[in-house]
Design an enzyme around this catalytic site. Structure first.
Site, PDB file in Angstrom:
ATOM      1  N   ASP A  67       0.827  -1.144   0.036  1.00 35.81           N
ATOM      2  CA  ASP A  67      -0.098   0.069   0.050  1.00 35.81           C
ATOM      3  C   ASP A  67       0.877   1.169   0.207  1.00 35.81           C
ATOM      4  O   ASP A  67       2.128   1.315   0.184  1.00 35.81           O
ATOM      5  CB  ASP A  67      -0.890  -0.030   1.076  1.00 35.81           C
ATOM      6  CG  ASP A  67      -0.322  -0.531   2.730  1.00 35.81           C
ATOM      7  OD1 ASP A  67       0.955  -0.459   2.471  1.00 35.81           O
ATOM      8  OD2 ASP A  67      -1.011  -0.547   3.478  1.00 35.81           O
ATOM      9  N   ASN A 136      -7.104  -2.737  14.688  1.00 37.29           N
ATOM     10  CA  ASN A 136      -8.538  -3.103  14.368  1.00 37.29           C
ATOM     11  C   ASN A 136      -8.669  -4.249  13.447  1.00 37.29           C
ATOM     12  O   ASN A 136     -10.077  -4.481  12.738  1.00 37.29           O
ATOM     13  CB  ASN A 136      -9.324  -1.677  13.926  1.00 37.29           C
ATOM     14  CG  ASN A 136      -8.801  -1.501  12.383  1.00 37.29           C
ATOM     15  OD1 ASN A 136      -7.919  -2.008  12.134  1.00 37.29           O
ATOM     16  ND2 ASN A 136      -9.341  -0.274  12.031  1.00 37.29           N
ATOM     17  N   HIS A 138      -7.040  -4.741  10.423  1.00 38.87           N
ATOM     18  CA  HIS A 138      -6.721  -4.210   9.120  1.00 38.87           C
ATOM     19  C   HIS A 138      -5.361  -4.853   8.575  1.00 38.87           C
ATOM     20  O   HIS A 138      -4.618  -5.308   9.416  1.00 38.87           O
ATOM     21  CB  HIS A 138      -6.875  -2.974   8.784  1.00 38.87           C
ATOM     22  CG  HIS A 138      -5.858  -2.071   9.176  1.00 38.87           C
ATOM     23  ND1 HIS A 138      -5.811  -0.871  10.180  1.00 38.87           N
ATOM     24  CD2 HIS A 138      -4.345  -1.930   9.029  1.00 38.87           C
ATOM     25  CE1 HIS A 138      -4.742  -0.207  10.399  1.00 38.87           C
ATOM     26  NE2 HIS A 138      -3.772  -0.904   9.484  1.00 38.87           N
ATOM     27  N   GLU A 143      -9.756  -1.880   5.794  1.00 32.39           N
ATOM     28  CA  GLU A 143     -10.378  -1.551   7.059  1.00 32.39           C
ATOM     29  C   GLU A 143     -11.521  -2.417   7.218  1.00 32.39           C
ATOM     30  O   GLU A 143     -11.870  -3.090   6.405  1.00 32.39           O
ATOM     31  CB  GLU A 143     -10.848  -0.142   6.965  1.00 32.39           C
ATOM     32  CG  GLU A 143      -9.762   0.926   6.856  1.00 32.39           C
ATOM     33  CD  GLU A 143      -8.806   0.991   8.190  1.00 32.39           C
ATOM     34  OE1 GLU A 143      -8.656   0.120   9.120  1.00 32.39           O
ATOM     35  OE2 GLU A 143      -8.180   2.298   8.449  1.00 32.39           O
TER      36      GLU A 143
HETATM   37  C1  GLP Z   1      -0.373   0.444   8.833  1.00 30.61           C
HETATM   38  C2  GLP Z   1      -0.099  -0.581   7.514  1.00 30.61           C
HETATM   39  C3  GLP Z   1      -0.298  -1.898   7.460  1.00 30.61           C
HETATM   40  C4  GLP Z   1       0.447  -2.309   8.678  1.00 30.61           C
HETATM   41  C5  GLP Z   1      -0.248  -1.856  10.065  1.00 30.61           C
HETATM   42  C6  GLP Z   1       0.296  -2.222  11.446  1.00 30.61           C
HETATM   43  O1  GLP Z   1      -1.634   1.019   8.633  1.00 30.61           O
HETATM   44  N1  GLP Z   1      -0.889   0.003   6.273  1.00 30.61           N
HETATM   45  O2  GLP Z   1       0.168  -2.408   6.304  1.00 30.61           O
HETATM   46  O3  GLP Z   1       0.601  -3.848   8.819  1.00 30.61           O
HETATM   47  O4  GLP Z   1      -0.787  -0.426   9.820  1.00 30.61           O
HETATM   48  O5  GLP Z   1       1.064  -1.352  11.449  1.00 30.61           O
HETATM   49  P1  GLP Z   1       2.470  -1.342  12.770  1.00 30.61           P
HETATM   50  O6  GLP Z   1       3.218  -2.616  12.372  1.00 30.61           O
HETATM   51  O7  GLP Z   1       3.060  -0.080  12.728  1.00 30.61           O
HETATM   52  O8  GLP Z   1       1.636  -1.597  14.007  1.00 30.61           O
END
Ligand code: GLP
Length: 242
Positions: A67, A136, A138, A143
């Site tokens: 993404d 959450n 995702h 989402e």
């Molecule tokens: C972000 C990314 C995800 C990631 C998630 C968790 O929003 N788009 O690909 O897995 O949040 O992030 P983190 O590893 O910083 O907790």
């Protein structure tokens, strides 16, 4: 679903590195799906070390990131392009033309989503997809409520994701409200998925993936439907798993 329990963040990163390197070595032209966020940072550091020690070359590897934020240019320090370049790509021998991320600043985002899907297809699909987990539930930027059939698309970020990701920005108001993300349907087409999960704040979302019902209200529960998933999770993240 294969769950690998590790002590802490460092052990998770180490295990992920071992596992992914062994998979990459078993494939002549591997296609690796990459993720951003805090979770894979330690994994990328270890991957760089392994490269420096001569344990792995990226010469024949193609990568696709999940993404990118809408509206951020490649050289914006908050963009995922910038993150990937600085945390991994500039340190290894991955060819520039083989490293792909969706362009969040494309003029026509709909066309960009189609282009990205086609690129993945042309590369023969993703062999191993690395995933993090949102608090959450995702995955990538899909989402709660996203269709399991979804393809690469532009999405609105939820308030909770904006809040969670605001730690990387100076002000919460600077966090983009939209992103281009591979869809859940696109992610599920990977041959193999490796999810990394660390910390107490992910424990509820992780318990749902392992013990909960499969529901679009909790996107990551879709992993129960995939034939080849390994979750590497630390003790804190696994606390609520039965
Ligand atoms: C972000 C990314 C995800 C990631 C998630 C968790 O929003 N788009 O690909 O897995 O949040 O992030 P983190 O590893 O910083 O907790």
């Amino acid at each position: 679903m294969n769950v690998v329990k590790v002590k802490n963040y460092d052990e998770m990163s180490e295990k992920a590195c071992e596992l992914i390197i062994s998979k990459l070595k078993g494939n002549e032209k591997p296609v690796l799906g990459l993720a951003t966020g805090s979770t894979p940072e330690g994994f990328y550091d270890r991957l760089i070390e392994a490269y420096e020690q001569g344990n792995i070359t990226f010469e024949n590897i193609t990568t696709f990131n999940l993404d990118e934020y809408v509206g951020l240019a490649k050289d914006d320090p908050q963009s995922y392009h910038y993150y990937m370049y600085n945390r991994l790509f500039k340190h290894i021998d991955l060819k520039e033309e083989n490293a792909h991320l969706p362009k969040g600043d494309a003029e026509n985002l709909k066309e960009e989503c189609e282009r990205y899907e086609q690129l993945i297809k042309a590369a023969g699909g993703v062999d191993i997809q690395l995933l993090g987990l949102g608090t959450n539930g995702h995955i990538a930027f899909n989402e709660p409520g996203t269709s399991f059939e979804s393809r690469t698309q532009v999405v609105n970020l939820t308030e909770s994701t904006i809040e969670a990701n605001s730690r990387f920005f100076e002000n919460k108001d600077d966090v983009p409200t939209e992103a281009v993300t591979m869809g859940i349907g696109s992610i599920l087409e990977s041959d193999e998925i490796v999810m990394l999960v660390s910390g107490e704040n992910k424990s509820e979302a992780l318990a749902q993936i392992i013990n909960g019902e499969i529901t679009e209200d909790n996107p990551a529960t879709v992993l129960q439907k995939h034939k080849n998933v390994t979750i590497i999770a630390d003790e804190a993240a696994l606390r609520k798993v039965k």
